[in-house]
Design an enzyme around this catalytic site. Sequence first.
Site, PDB file in Angstrom:
ATOM      1  N   CYS A 162      -3.139  -1.755   6.594  1.00  0.00           N
ATOM      2  CA  CYS A 162      -3.831  -1.159   5.455  1.00  0.00           C
ATOM      3  C   CYS A 162      -4.333  -2.205   4.546  1.00  0.00           C
ATOM      4  CB  CYS A 162      -2.238  -0.348   4.684  1.00  0.00           C
ATOM      5  SG  CYS A 162      -3.447   1.300   3.711  1.00  0.00           S
ATOM      6  N   HIS A 199       1.337   1.835   6.869  1.00  0.00           N
ATOM      7  CA  HIS A 199       2.777   0.724   6.180  1.00  0.00           C
ATOM      8  C   HIS A 199       3.964   0.938   7.132  1.00  0.00           C
ATOM      9  CE1 HIS A 199       0.811   0.171   2.953  1.00  0.00           C
ATOM     10  NE2 HIS A 199       0.050   0.948   3.006  1.00  0.00           N
ATOM     11  N   GLU A 227       6.091  -1.070   7.509  1.00  0.00           N
ATOM     12  CA  GLU A 227       7.270  -1.660   6.891  1.00  0.00           C
ATOM     13  C   GLU A 227       7.762  -1.105   6.050  1.00  0.00           C
ATOM     14  OE1 GLU A 227       3.726  -2.261   6.280  1.00  0.00           O
ATOM     15  OE2 GLU A 227       3.652  -2.293   4.686  1.00  0.00           O
TER      16      GLU A 227
HETATM   17  N1  GLN Z   1      -7.210   1.453  -0.440  1.00  0.00           N
HETATM   18  C1  GLN Z   1      -6.414   0.085   0.026  1.00  0.00           C
HETATM   19  C2  GLN Z   1      -7.826  -0.507  -0.396  1.00  0.00           C
HETATM   20  O1  GLN Z   1      -9.146  -0.621   0.123  1.00  0.00           O
HETATM   21  C3  GLN Z   1      -5.797   0.362   0.413  1.00  0.00           C
HETATM   22  C4  GLN Z   1      -4.133   0.823   0.301  1.00  0.00           C
HETATM   23  C5  GLN Z   1      -2.825   0.173   0.872  1.00  0.00           C
HETATM   24  O2  GLN Z   1      -2.975  -0.638   1.455  1.00  0.00           O
HETATM   25  N2  GLN Z   1      -1.890   1.182   0.896  1.00  0.00           N
HETATM   26  O3  GLN Z   1      -7.202  -2.279  -0.287  1.00  0.00           O
END
Ligand code: GLN
Length: 201
Positions: free
Chosen positions: A83, A182, A184
Amino acid sequence: MTSPGPLIGVLAIQGDVREHLASLERAGARARPVGSTAELGGVEGLVIPGGESTTMSKLALADGLMTPLREARASGMPMYGSCAGMIMLADRVEDARPDQETVGGLDITVRRNAFGRQVDSFESEVPIPAVGEPDFPAVFIRAPWVEQVGPSVDVLARVERGGAEGTIVAVRQGPLLATAFHPELTGDTRIHELFVRMVIG
Ligand code: GLN
């Protein structure tokens, strides 16, 4: 006796560090948080967790960690970003903040918060041939997606959202792995096991 697993760090400046440490241990690695250049020097691979990529970028720059991270990546250290971590490993970011920087290395363009407000968070069963059956329970939280990949990037997973081919949500390029979701946050350790195998080489 089984040999001890590789020593893998989790970048610990912001984000869901503890969950990645636990998943790495379950996947057979020895895991430790990495919050300094010295700690980065002691690990064989690095996970960059989910969180907020703009904050992570700002803190990495303020802590003097951005350059050591780029050097470690350039010297071939395996890295896995989930992410916000995927954004940190991307060479190009759409909807980035103007002062946002990345570690880079992955020849991809990601779009931040790409799935939009209506679907801030969702879970989807995603086929990922690289980790085998069954489909992977992928949790997306204000996730980016991958808009464009360079020729040396392997696409590992897509979800059916917009576009006939589906949207790219997991990629690998040599020692670099990234997922928009994610793993994890689930009990499924197959993505972490894949990364442990990449670190062992
Ligand atoms: N929207 C977040 C960003 O731009 C990422 C979201 C996340 O890691 N769950 O960093």
